[in-house]
Design an enzyme around this catalytic site. Structure first.
Site, PDB file in Angstrom:
ATOM      1  N   ARG A 152     -12.899   1.494   2.940  1.00 34.82           N
ATOM      2  CA  ARG A 152     -11.961   0.515   2.849  1.00 34.82           C
ATOM      3  C   ARG A 152     -11.984  -0.712   3.292  1.00 34.82           C
ATOM      4  O   ARG A 152     -11.251  -1.300   3.649  1.00 34.82           O
ATOM      5  CB  ARG A 152     -10.352   1.182   3.823  1.00 34.82           C
ATOM      6  CG  ARG A 152      -9.939   2.255   3.406  1.00 34.82           C
ATOM      7  CD  ARG A 152      -8.964   2.890   4.186  1.00 34.82           C
ATOM      8  NE  ARG A 152      -8.436   4.399   3.924  1.00 34.82           N
ATOM      9  CZ  ARG A 152      -7.955   4.985   4.787  1.00 34.82           C
ATOM     10  NH1 ARG A 152      -7.545   4.916   6.233  1.00 34.82           N
ATOM     11  NH2 ARG A 152      -7.441   6.086   4.643  1.00 34.82           N
TER      12      ARG A 152
ATOM     13  N   ARG B  10      -6.451  -4.063   3.195  1.00 38.39           N
ATOM     14  CA  ARG B  10      -5.266  -4.861   3.808  1.00 38.39           C
ATOM     15  C   ARG B  10      -5.858  -5.634   5.082  1.00 38.39           C
ATOM     16  O   ARG B  10      -5.190  -6.621   5.513  1.00 38.39           O
ATOM     17  CB  ARG B  10      -3.947  -3.889   4.266  1.00 38.39           C
ATOM     18  CG  ARG B  10      -3.358  -3.212   3.301  1.00 38.39           C
ATOM     19  CD  ARG B  10      -2.405  -2.212   3.841  1.00 38.39           C
ATOM     20  NE  ARG B  10      -3.147  -1.041   4.214  1.00 38.39           N
ATOM     21  CZ  ARG B  10      -2.382   0.026   4.785  1.00 38.39           C
ATOM     22  NH1 ARG B  10      -1.233  -0.121   5.174  1.00 38.39           N
ATOM     23  NH2 ARG B  10      -3.181   0.972   5.028  1.00 38.39           N
TER      24      ARG B  10
ATOM     25  N   ARG C 203      -2.424  -9.175  -3.992  1.00 40.84           N
ATOM     26  CA  ARG C 203      -1.886  -7.649  -4.386  1.00 40.84           C
ATOM     27  C   ARG C 203      -0.151  -8.158  -4.182  1.00 40.84           C
ATOM     28  O   ARG C 203       0.514  -7.487  -4.577  1.00 40.84           O
ATOM     29  CB  ARG C 203      -1.757  -6.856  -3.295  1.00 40.84           C
ATOM     30  CG  ARG C 203      -3.089  -5.617  -3.437  1.00 40.84           C
ATOM     31  CD  ARG C 203      -2.376  -4.505  -4.452  1.00 40.84           C
ATOM     32  NE  ARG C 203      -1.179  -3.925  -4.213  1.00 40.84           N
ATOM     33  CZ  ARG C 203      -1.018  -3.035  -3.198  1.00 40.84           C
ATOM     34  NH1 ARG C 203      -1.784  -2.625  -2.700  1.00 40.84           N
ATOM     35  NH2 ARG C 203       0.246  -2.653  -3.124  1.00 40.84           N
TER      36      ARG C 203
ATOM     37  N   ASP D  22      -7.561   4.611  -6.071  1.00 38.83           N
ATOM     38  CA  ASP D  22      -6.889   5.591  -5.471  1.00 38.83           C
ATOM     39  C   ASP D  22      -7.337   7.007  -6.031  1.00 38.83           C
ATOM     40  O   ASP D  22      -7.250   7.279  -6.955  1.00 38.83           O
ATOM     41  CB  ASP D  22      -5.654   5.379  -5.272  1.00 38.83           C
ATOM     42  CG  ASP D  22      -4.780   6.188  -4.064  1.00 38.83           C
ATOM     43  OD1 ASP D  22      -4.621   5.909  -3.043  1.00 38.83           O
ATOM     44  OD2 ASP D  22      -4.306   7.377  -4.317  1.00 38.83           O
TER      45      ASP D  22
ATOM     46  N   TYR E 235      -2.179  17.512  -1.068  1.00 40.63           N
ATOM     47  CA  TYR E 235      -1.052  16.632  -1.567  1.00 40.63           C
ATOM     48  C   TYR E 235      -0.125  17.232  -2.755  1.00 40.63           C
ATOM     49  O   TYR E 235       1.045  17.001  -2.782  1.00 40.63           O
ATOM     50  CB  TYR E 235      -1.584  15.214  -2.193  1.00 40.63           C
ATOM     51  CG  TYR E 235      -2.168  14.115  -1.158  1.00 40.63           C
ATOM     52  CD1 TYR E 235      -1.363  13.652  -0.242  1.00 40.63           C
ATOM     53  CD2 TYR E 235      -3.675  13.910  -0.902  1.00 40.63           C
ATOM     54  CE1 TYR E 235      -1.690  12.818   0.600  1.00 40.63           C
ATOM     55  CE2 TYR E 235      -3.910  13.070  -0.020  1.00 40.63           C
ATOM     56  CZ  TYR E 235      -3.210  12.492   0.885  1.00 40.63           C
ATOM     57  OH  TYR E 235      -3.540  11.518   1.948  1.00 40.63           O
TER      58      TYR E 235
END
Length: 338
Positions: free
Chosen positions: A24, A28, A37, A73, A150
């Site tokens: 990652r 962010r 973004r 992703d 998921y």
């Protein structure tokens, strides 16, 4: 890239200096990421080649890491196959039709992934590789068990109960589901390698919910199938809470095993028989600690990593979104001075 410290370490050859990158690392924690973004939802960002390439490159420019990890992703290949999935801010992947019965499963596996649908991924990877020069790009995908958790839950789960129940209660349905997900993830990995990725990493974020016996019976075969879709590049396998599963994860076809922050790397190497390169395993919580505390931890991680044939320094999980980017840059500088 014959001189890449990362690729040498992935092949089990200890390079002159310790290579480092961060899971990652594109995300962010970087102000340039937030600016890029702005106004774009996650899956749209992943499927816009110029934007995905730009985001992938940002941490390489800022931190000087030894590898880029492709920005995407784990549900992107399912989205490309036409499955109803969105990433909900603050929650994660949410599926419009969870797999709860035979009809749901039949509907899901009817969504074939047309190779032409992977064109945005191939373009994004090619753009990235053209800009990276001698820095290798790592492709990635989600492991079938994590994707299945998921899909069956319809979204994130703390304990993967529905997935684990399905694995035991309806083993044939489970094999159909994970076999489908293996093909999807394998195709996603193969597209990235075709377009220039020099290594791949399979993320099994939720495999730690399984016993070793359940992992070997219900998860390993599908992970092995996903990894088998790519050839001639090093393959890394990573999960969280998987200390007891490391040999099994290696046996799925990995050349390198990622280790989370819970297990020292020398202990991990011992479990792996001392013959497998390892990746990890800085505790992400210590990124917010005073530098002397973090530095002592880095020393301990690097020392423990010397028990393995080769070691790539990384986190024991992803970069927390509130991390000071300067800390990551300082870790890279510290690592490269060793």
């Amino acid at each position: 890239m014959s001189n890449s410290p990362l690729l040498s370490a992935y092949r089990g050859i200890r390079p002159d200096r310790l290579p480092v990158w961060f899971m990652r690392q594109a995300g962010r924690s970087l102000p340039e990421y937030r600016a890029s973004r702005a106004g774009t939802v996650m899956l749209d960002a992943c499927l816009t080649p110029e934007l995905a390439a730009e985001i992938t490159l940002q941490p390489v420019r800022r931190h000087g890491v030894d590898a880029a990890i492709f920005f995407s992703d784990i549900v992107v290949p399912l989205k490309l196959a036409g499955v109803d999935v969105e990433i909900v801010p603050g929650r994660g992947p949410v599926f419009g039709r969870p797999v709860r019965d035979a009809a749901d499963l039949a509907d899901l596996v009817a969504h074939d992934l047309d190779p032409q649908a992977l064109a945005p991924i191939e373009e994004a990877v090619a753009r990235t590789v053209a800009e990276l020069g001698d820095v290798p790009l790592i492709g990635f995908a989600g492991a079938p068990f994590t994707l299945a958790s998921y899909v069956v839950e319809g979204g994130p789960s703390k304990d993967q109960l529905r997935a684990r129940t399905l694995m035991h209660a309806e083993p044939e349905a489970w094999r159909t589901l994970t076999g489908y997900l293996a093909r999807i993830s394998g195709a996603f990995l193969a597209a990235q390698v075709r377009s220039g990725a020099r290594a791949v990493q399979l993320f099994d974020s939720w495999a730690g919910a399984l016993s070793e016996a359940d992992y070997r019976a219900g998860a390993l075969p599908a992970s092995a199938a996903a990894l088998a879709a790519v050839h001639d590049v090093p393959k890394v396998h990573f999960g969280t809470g998987t200390a007891l599963l490391l040999p099994a994860m290696r046996d799925a076809g990995a050349d390198v095993v990622g280790v989370d922050h819970r297990l020292p790397l020398d202990a991990a190497s011992a479990l792996l028989g001392g013959s497998t390169p390892v990746q990890g395993n800085i505790d992400p919580a210590l990124l917010a600690a005073p530098w002397p505390v973090l530095e002592r931890h880095l020393e301990a991680v690097a020392a423990a990593g010397r028990a393995a044939p080769a070691h790539v320094l990384n986190l024991g999980h992803g970069v927390p979104p509130d991390t000071d980017p300067g800390v990551l840059t300082r870790i890279v500088e510290w690592t490269h001075r060793r």
